[in-house]
Scaffold this active site. Structure first.
Site, short mmCIF file in Angstrom:
data_model
loop_
_atom_site.label_atom_id
_atom_site.label_comp_id
_atom_site.label_asym_id
_atom_site.label_seq_id
_atom_site.Cartn_x
_atom_site.Cartn_y
_atom_site.Cartn_z
N LEU A 11 4.22 -9.11 -8.40
CA LEU A 11 4.63 -8.62 -7.36
C LEU A 11 4.96 -7.07 -7.42
O LEU A 11 6.21 -6.49 -7.32
CB LEU A 11 5.97 -9.34 -6.89
CG LEU A 11 6.51 -9.02 -5.42
CD1 LEU A 11 5.59 -9.36 -4.29
CD2 LEU A 11 7.86 -10.03 -5.12
N VAL A 33 -10.15 -17.20 9.36
CA VAL A 33 -10.54 -18.06 8.32
C VAL A 33 -10.33 -19.52 9.13
O VAL A 33 -10.62 -20.56 8.35
CB VAL A 33 -9.74 -17.92 7.14
CG1 VAL A 33 -10.12 -16.77 6.64
CG2 VAL A 33 -8.09 -17.98 7.49
N LYS A 45 7.95 -11.00 -13.79
CA LYS A 45 8.65 -10.86 -15.13
C LYS A 45 10.22 -11.24 -15.09
O LYS A 45 10.68 -11.97 -15.97
CB LYS A 45 8.44 -9.58 -15.73
CG LYS A 45 7.63 -9.82 -16.91
CD LYS A 45 7.69 -8.42 -17.75
CE LYS A 45 6.39 -7.49 -17.59
NZ LYS A 45 6.37 -6.31 -18.29
N LYS A 105 -9.53 -4.59 -13.53
CA LYS A 105 -10.85 -4.25 -13.90
C LYS A 105 -11.14 -4.34 -15.59
O LYS A 105 -12.18 -4.61 -16.21
CB LYS A 105 -11.11 -2.70 -13.57
CG LYS A 105 -10.28 -1.75 -14.36
CD LYS A 105 -9.44 -0.78 -13.42
CE LYS A 105 -8.03 -0.37 -13.89
NZ LYS A 105 -7.14 0.06 -13.15
N VAL A 132 -12.69 -1.82 -8.52
CA VAL A 132 -13.41 -0.49 -8.55
C VAL A 132 -13.02 0.17 -7.43
O VAL A 132 -13.44 -0.45 -6.46
CB VAL A 132 -14.70 -0.80 -8.83
CG1 VAL A 132 -15.47 0.58 -8.97
CG2 VAL A 132 -14.92 -1.66 -10.26
N GLY A 187 3.85 11.20 -10.39
CA GLY A 187 3.07 9.93 -10.53
C GLY A 187 1.90 9.64 -10.37
O GLY A 187 1.47 8.45 -10.32
N LYS A 205 -14.96 0.50 -15.10
CA LYS A 205 -15.35 0.45 -13.57
C LYS A 205 -17.04 0.65 -13.67
O LYS A 205 -17.68 -0.05 -12.70
CB LYS A 205 -14.66 1.41 -12.56
CG LYS A 205 -13.21 1.27 -12.77
CD LYS A 205 -12.46 2.30 -12.06
CE LYS A 205 -11.05 1.93 -11.83
NZ LYS A 205 -10.01 3.05 -11.55
N GLY A 302 -3.37 2.51 -4.74
CA GLY A 302 -2.35 2.49 -3.63
C GLY A 302 -2.00 1.26 -3.47
O GLY A 302 -2.83 0.21 -3.43
N1 LIG Z 1 -1.51 0.33 -8.51
C1 LIG Z 1 -2.98 0.43 -8.19
O1 LIG Z 1 -3.03 1.23 -6.89
C2 LIG Z 1 -4.05 -0.53 -8.47
C3 LIG Z 1 -5.27 0.01 -7.71
C4 LIG Z 1 -6.25 -0.97 -8.22
C5 LIG Z 1 -6.10 -1.94 -9.16
N2 LIG Z 1 -5.02 -2.13 -9.66
C6 LIG Z 1 -4.70 -3.29 -10.72
O2 LIG Z 1 -3.74 -4.19 -10.27
C7 LIG Z 1 -3.12 -4.79 -11.10
C8 LIG Z 1 -1.53 -4.51 -10.73
O3 LIG Z 1 -1.11 -3.23 -10.65
P1 LIG Z 1 0.25 -2.95 -10.21
O4 LIG Z 1 0.05 -1.55 -10.00
O5 LIG Z 1 0.47 -3.70 -9.12
O6 LIG Z 1 1.30 -3.37 -11.34
P2 LIG Z 1 2.64 -3.43 -11.33
O7 LIG Z 1 3.15 -2.51 -10.18
O8 LIG Z 1 2.98 -2.83 -12.82
O9 LIG Z 1 2.93 -4.93 -11.16
C9 LIG Z 1 2.74 -5.64 -12.00
C10 LIG Z 1 3.31 -7.10 -11.64
O10 LIG Z 1 3.10 -8.19 -12.34
C11 LIG Z 1 4.48 -8.74 -12.95
N3 LIG Z 1 4.14 -9.23 -14.36
C12 LIG Z 1 3.55 -8.36 -15.34
N4 LIG Z 1 3.24 -8.80 -16.53
C13 LIG Z 1 3.95 -10.20 -16.45
C14 LIG Z 1 3.96 -11.16 -17.20
N5 LIG Z 1 3.57 -11.35 -18.39
N6 LIG Z 1 4.51 -12.47 -16.61
C15 LIG Z 1 5.05 -12.20 -15.43
N7 LIG Z 1 4.94 -11.44 -14.49
C16 LIG Z 1 4.27 -10.21 -14.94
C17 LIG Z 1 5.45 -7.70 -12.79
O11 LIG Z 1 6.57 -8.43 -12.63
P3 LIG Z 1 8.13 -7.51 -12.46
O12 LIG Z 1 8.10 -7.20 -10.97
O13 LIG Z 1 9.41 -8.73 -12.40
O14 LIG Z 1 8.19 -6.38 -13.43
C18 LIG Z 1 5.16 -6.89 -11.47
O15 LIG Z 1 5.78 -7.56 -10.48
C19 LIG Z 1 -3.56 -4.22 -12.38
O16 LIG Z 1 -4.35 -5.03 -12.94
C20 LIG Z 1 -4.18 -2.96 -11.84
O17 LIG Z 1 -5.20 -2.33 -12.71
C21 LIG Z 1 -3.79 -1.40 -9.41
#
Ligand SMILES: NC(=O)c1ccc[n+]([C@@H]2O[C@H](COP(=O)([O-])OP(=O)(O)OC[C@H]3O[C@@H](n4cnc5c(N)ncnc54)[C@H](OP(=O)(O)O)[C@@H]3O)[C@@H](O)[C@H]2O)c1
Length: 428
Positions: A11, A33, A45, A105, A132, A187, A205, A302
């Site tokens: 989340l 759906v 976490k 990815k 991607v 950032g 990708k 984003g």
């Molecule tokens: N951000 C982007 O724009 C974007 C774009 C494309 C793809 N992605 C992909 O989407 C995925 C998520 O990205 P994000 O930016 O949303 O990451 P993030 O903001 O770091 O969020 C990760 C979430 O996962 C939870 N988490 C992580 N490790 C955990 C574990 N071992 N056990 C339980 N919960 C865990 C964290 O919990 P807490 O909240 O409690 O810390 C957090 O809620 C990644 O694979 C990333 O490459 C992201």
């Protein structure tokens, strides 16, 4: 009507967007759906962390098995990132017949084959549109929109961080380190930017796109990678002067079923649509034998753009559930992977040499190109006011990489050449 229950792993940025879209677009989604979609449980976490959206306490858990073992949950949306324990969670969820949507990815590029095989065995869907180019529906486009065509080239600006840095360097004439620091403060770049700036993120990708576009199992090791960390502001100034923009391009090519995939800084002609993709935006250019040139542009990351792709995958999964056809979307590469050799990979080159400023030097240099069958598009020699050496800028016509390597080896032994300052691929 019985709701479809979703287990959300994560989340953070993307997970928050998924909850917003599922809740905010509930009526539209249900109409599409045929059932309401409900967030059944959310893995985090730390359940006590303050969050930008309200999720009822009873839905939050720190124990993944609360989701994986819950028979009520039909689909797992993985947005926690990383390889382990994420891979284990996904494999276990598939084992229990749950469909999976992921934005990961790294996981798909490294373990996609294993995950897809498990999904096929269990007749489950695994969709990964958001992995991607975040908000651009390029995966569905390759798999469905181009299913009748033969794709021969995919070029992508698929990493927003590096595109932001290169755009800034180009627009402001600033140096790499300075712009990287600024991107970190804003950032747009991570504290450890290695995966982005050294091209590894883009390589993952491109492995995914090449696999889907060429129907061959392209893995990360097949992608040749060079990042942007050694690009000098002078290189970008030269590029602009000659009518090019410097971009970190992923380039996947296929000719007679021979494939090459590279990620490298490339000088893109300003006449090419990829040259005007600036800032954190992404774009993927696809050339199909029948369709010709196409390009897809949009936000590569984003909260909301990425969540859009994830929820679209969720809709696809649920539609398949209604039709009873999960796990049947053609996912398996059916062509043997044959990688091009250096003799078969050919492109145009930009080369900047520092040479002794005396008569006959140019002739010696052009003689080397002729010896290895590399023809030249343009050669410009100019004195450098800050340097007793002269600068020679060369743009070649298409030349094989094998022959270019021989040219560079020969240059090392030519005493009139003081240094090979820069060498880049040229596109467009
Ligand atoms: N951000 C982007 O724009 C974007 C774009 C494309 C793809 N992605 C992909 O989407 C995925 C998520 O990205 P994000 O930016 O949303 O990451 P993030 O903001 O770091 O969020 C990760 C979430 O996962 C939870 N988490 C992580 N490790 C955990 C574990 N071992 N056990 C339980 N919960 C865990 C964290 O919990 P807490 O909240 O409690 O810390 C957090 O809620 C990644 O694979 C990333 O490459 C992201």
């Amino acid at each position: 009507m019985k709701p479809i229950k979703v287990g959300l792993l994560g989340l953070g940025t993307v997970g928050t967007g998924v909850v917003r879209i599922v809740e905010g677009h509930q009526e539209d989604l249900a109409s599409q759906v045929g059932s309401p979609i409900q967030i059944g449980k959310v893995l985090v976490k730390d359940v006590s962390k303050s969050r930008s959206i309200h999720v009822p306490d009873h839905l939050l858990t720190e124990n993944a098995w609360d989701i994986i073992d819950d028979p009520e949950i039909d689909v797992v949306v993985e947005v926690m990132g990383g390889i382990e324990p994420t891979k284990e969670y996904i494999m276990e969820a598939l084992d229990r017949g749950k469909h999976v949507v992921t934005a990961n990815k790294d996981l798909i590029a490294l373990h996609g084959r294993e995950i897809k095989a498990k999904a096929k065995e269990k007749r489950c869907d695994v969709f990964y549109e958001a992995s991607v180019a975040g908000g651009i529906p390029i995966i569905r486009t390759l798999m469905e929109g181009f299913s009748s065509d033969r794709i021969t080239k995919i070029m992508g600006i698929v990493n927003g961080t590096t595109n932001y840095i290169l755009s800034k360097m180009s627009q402001e004439g600033a140096g790499y380190e300075e712009v990287l620091q600024e991107a970190q403060q804003l950032g747009y770049a991570e504290a450890d930017p290695t995966s982005d700036v050294e091209g590894l993120d883009a390589a993952r990708k491109m492995a995914i796109l090449a696999t889907l576009g060429f129907h061959a199992d392209v893995s990360l090791e097949d992608v040749e990678v060079r990042g942007i960390s050694r690009i000098k502001k002078e290189d970008i100034a030269f590029a602009k002067k000659l009518g090019y923009e410097m971009k970190l391009l992923g380039i996947a090519e296929r000719q007679d079923d021979q494939i090459s995939v590279v990620v490298q800084p490339t000088m893109v002609s300003t006449a090419h649509p990829l040259a005007s993709v600036n800032g954190v935006f992404n774009a993927v250019y696809v050339y199909g034998e029948a369709v010709g040139e196409t390009m897809f542009y949009g936000p590569g990351a984003g909260e909301m753009p990425t969540a859009t792709s994830i929820v679209a995958d969720l809709v696809a999964v649920i539609k398949n559930m209604k039709l009873g056809v999960n796990g049947q979307r053609a996912l398996t590469p059916y062509k043997e992977k044959k990688l091009k050799s250096d003799e078969q990979i050919a492109y145009k080159n930009f080369i900047l040499l520092h040479v002794e400023d005396k008569a006959g030097v140019l002739a010696q240099i052009t003689q080397v190109f002729a010896e290895y069958d590399v023809s030249l598009d343009s050669v410009v020699q100019q004195p450098n006011p800050n340097n007793p050496d002269a600068e020679i800028i060369i743009i070649t016509h298409y030349a094989s990489r094998a022959n270019m390597n021989k040219v560079f080896e020969h240059f090392e032994q030519l005493s009139v050449i003081k240094s090979i300052k820069s060498a880049y691929r040229v596109e467009g």
